[in-house]
Design a protein around this motif. Structure first.
Motif, PDB file in Angstrom:
ATOM      1  N   LEU A 157      -4.003   4.904   7.297  1.00  0.00           N
ATOM      2  CA  LEU A 157      -5.373   5.177   7.812  1.00  0.00           C
ATOM      3  C   LEU A 157      -5.151   6.319   8.795  1.00  0.00           C
ATOM      4  O   LEU A 157      -6.255   7.085   9.014  1.00  0.00           O
ATOM      5  N   SER A 168       0.104   0.665   5.862  1.00  0.00           N
ATOM      6  CA  SER A 168      -1.386   1.024   6.131  1.00  0.00           C
ATOM      7  C   SER A 168      -1.922   1.508   7.428  1.00  0.00           C
ATOM      8  O   SER A 168      -2.749   2.340   7.256  1.00  0.00           O
ATOM      9  N   ARG A 169      -1.358   1.252   8.471  1.00  0.00           N
ATOM     10  CA  ARG A 169      -1.441   2.042   9.680  1.00  0.00           C
ATOM     11  C   ARG A 169      -1.429   3.402   9.552  1.00  0.00           C
ATOM     12  O   ARG A 169      -2.155   4.332   9.930  1.00  0.00           O
ATOM     13  N   ASN A 174       0.670  -1.180   0.093  1.00  0.00           N
ATOM     14  CA  ASN A 174      -0.109   0.135   0.041  1.00  0.00           C
ATOM     15  C   ASN A 174       0.832   1.404   0.048  1.00  0.00           C
ATOM     16  O   ASN A 174       0.223   2.226  -0.076  1.00  0.00           O
ATOM     17  N   VAL A 229      -9.233  -1.052   5.970  1.00  0.00           N
ATOM     18  CA  VAL A 229      -8.203  -2.248   5.821  1.00  0.00           C
ATOM     19  C   VAL A 229      -8.817  -3.638   6.170  1.00  0.00           C
ATOM     20  O   VAL A 229      -9.231  -3.606   7.058  1.00  0.00           O
ATOM     21  N   THR A 239     -11.689  -6.214   9.947  1.00  0.00           N
ATOM     22  CA  THR A 239     -11.976  -4.713   9.306  1.00  0.00           C
ATOM     23  C   THR A 239     -11.416  -3.812  10.174  1.00  0.00           C
ATOM     24  O   THR A 239     -11.573  -3.860  11.552  1.00  0.00           O
ATOM     25  N   ASP A 281      -7.879  -7.180   6.790  1.00  0.00           N
ATOM     26  CA  ASP A 281      -6.709  -7.885   7.300  1.00  0.00           C
ATOM     27  C   ASP A 281      -6.939  -9.304   7.573  1.00  0.00           C
ATOM     28  O   ASP A 281      -7.816  -9.754   8.059  1.00  0.00           O
ATOM     29  N   GLY A 313      -8.419  -1.314   1.221  1.00  0.00           N
ATOM     30  CA  GLY A 313      -7.112  -2.298   0.888  1.00  0.00           C
ATOM     31  C   GLY A 313      -7.032  -3.369   1.768  1.00  0.00           C
ATOM     32  O   GLY A 313      -7.725  -3.591   2.749  1.00  0.00           O
ATOM     33  N   HIS A 314      -6.089  -4.194   1.479  1.00  0.00           N
ATOM     34  CA  HIS A 314      -5.614  -5.375   2.490  1.00  0.00           C
ATOM     35  C   HIS A 314      -4.290  -5.312   3.458  1.00  0.00           C
ATOM     36  O   HIS A 314      -3.529  -4.626   2.943  1.00  0.00           O
ATOM     37  N   GLU A 315      -4.261  -6.238   4.292  1.00  0.00           N
ATOM     38  CA  GLU A 315      -3.219  -6.228   5.184  1.00  0.00           C
ATOM     39  C   GLU A 315      -2.717  -5.144   5.993  1.00  0.00           C
ATOM     40  O   GLU A 315      -2.677  -3.998   5.414  1.00  0.00           O
ATOM     41  N   LEU A 316      -2.905  -5.176   7.338  1.00  0.00           N
ATOM     42  CA  LEU A 316      -2.281  -4.473   8.386  1.00  0.00           C
ATOM     43  C   LEU A 316      -0.884  -4.080   8.338  1.00  0.00           C
ATOM     44  O   LEU A 316      -0.277  -5.342   8.955  1.00  0.00           O
ATOM     45  N   MET A 319      -6.290   6.271   3.644  1.00  0.00           N
ATOM     46  CA  MET A 319      -6.851   5.127   3.403  1.00  0.00           C
ATOM     47  C   MET A 319      -8.188   4.983   4.506  1.00  0.00           C
ATOM     48  O   MET A 319      -8.403   5.545   5.737  1.00  0.00           O
TER      49      MET A 319
END
Length: 333
Positions: free
Chosen positions: A283, A279-280, A253, A291, A327, A293, A272-275, A288
């Motif tokens: 967010l 991505s943190r 990401n 996520v 989620t 995960d 999107g996918h995966e924490l 974003m």
């Protein structure tokens, strides 16, 4: 309870009593495959006899992963490492990283391991040669568990329901953008993995089932490459001012966040996918939106449990249900 004897172990292992006695007393002369059969039979029957020190690490579970440089596979690799440290000393979990961009070599490694393995856990690309090798190994009565993605539909699988994940992404996106006209686009690694294809199918099917103001315009394949991601997304945003929603079906990401920061005024809703740390941050920065995960730690634990049960080393039930994906929003990151 009736006491288990050498004869019982021999019958379970399909060998002679003398062979069992030789193996359990470490007298040598038995092939590794035979030693493994005897050990598994003894464990299955709870035969009260310690395994000789020479046979520690006898059961070898190979885990084949890809892309160790990515956050997701780093998490999964570390999870397997932690689990391995807690297992009986007779069991070794050997982690291998294979090249996903060379499916022929990938398939060769599955079918022709460098050392003898007792079971296989694998993240397998959806390629005919790879699927053929998986079926060949499973046909030799070697437990095979597919993790994260499922190119061979008849073989055991541990992972999330990727089709449901795609529909969930579309559900959130369409509901949150209700009343705002515009279109959606998606970024995906490629068609190399069944899980990515299932996510896109799910995303598309939800939008088709709920016809409204948000047509799904295109899927772009970036191969999880930062430069490709940036160029493709920038091009899509430049060419279509109506884009208001983005779904990234892969897991990288960082580059996407950089592009969307440059287009912050367009208020694009991004799922999107995966924490990961990236991505943190996205967010928290408001770039974003959501996520999904897929909890690689749970996948690793369940795949090991399923493998141990297949080998007869544990007698607990392992859930056949998909792993629940999580989620994560800016409010619970």
């Amino acid at each position: 309870m009736t006491k288990v004897t050498l004869k019982d172990v021999a019958r379970e292992a399909g060998v002679g009593t003398a062979t069992v006695e030789r193996v359990l007393n470490d007298r040598g002369g038995a092939r590794p495959e035979t030693v493994e059969k005897v050990f598994l039979a003894a464990r299955k029957l709870n035969y009260r006899h310690g395994l000789p020190q020479a046979h520690r690490g006898l059961i070898r579970i190979e885990v084949i992963l890809v892309r160790p440089d990515t956050s997701f596979y780093s998490r999964m690799n570390q999870a397997f490492e932690r689990i391995a440290a807690l297992l009986d000393k007779s069991i070794v979990v050997h982690r291998t990283f294979a090249r996903e961009n060379d499916p022929v070599d990938f398939a060769h490694h599955i079918a022709n391991p460098a050392v003898r393995r007792s079971a296989l856990i694998v993240v397998a690309p959806d390629h005919p040669d790879v699927v053929k090798s998986l079926r060949k190994v499973a046909g030799l009565v070697t437990p095979v568990v597919q993790i994260m993605t499922r190119p061979a539909s008849e073989l055991p699988y541990v992972g999330i329901d990727n089709y449901a994940a795609g529909r969930t992404a579309a559900f959130y996106m369409s509901r949150m953008l209700l009343g705002r006209r515009g279109c959606f686009v998606a970024l995906c690694h490629s068609g190399a993995y069944e899980n990515h294809k299932e996510r896109i199918r799910g995303f598309s099917s939800y939008l088709a089932d709920h016809d409204g103001d948000h047509p799904f315009k295109q899927v772009m394949f970036d191969y999880d490459d930062d430069i490709n991601s940036m160029e493709l997304l920038r091009g899509a945003l430049r060419d279509d001012p109506e884009v208001i929603g983005l779904y990234t079906a892969g897991g990288d990401n960082r580059s996407v966040a950089a592009v969307l920061k440059d287009h912050a005024s367009r208020r694009i809703f991004w799922v999107g996918h995966e924490l990961s740390e990236q991505s943190r941050r996205a967010l928290r920065d408001g770039v974003m939106s959501i996520v999904l995960d897929q909890a690689p730690e749970i996948q690793a634990r369940r795949s090991i449990d399923l493998t141990l049960r297949s080998l007869g080393l544990i007698d607990v039930e392992v859930s056949p249900e998909p792993v629940r994906f999580l989620t994560v929003t800016p409010e619970n990151v």
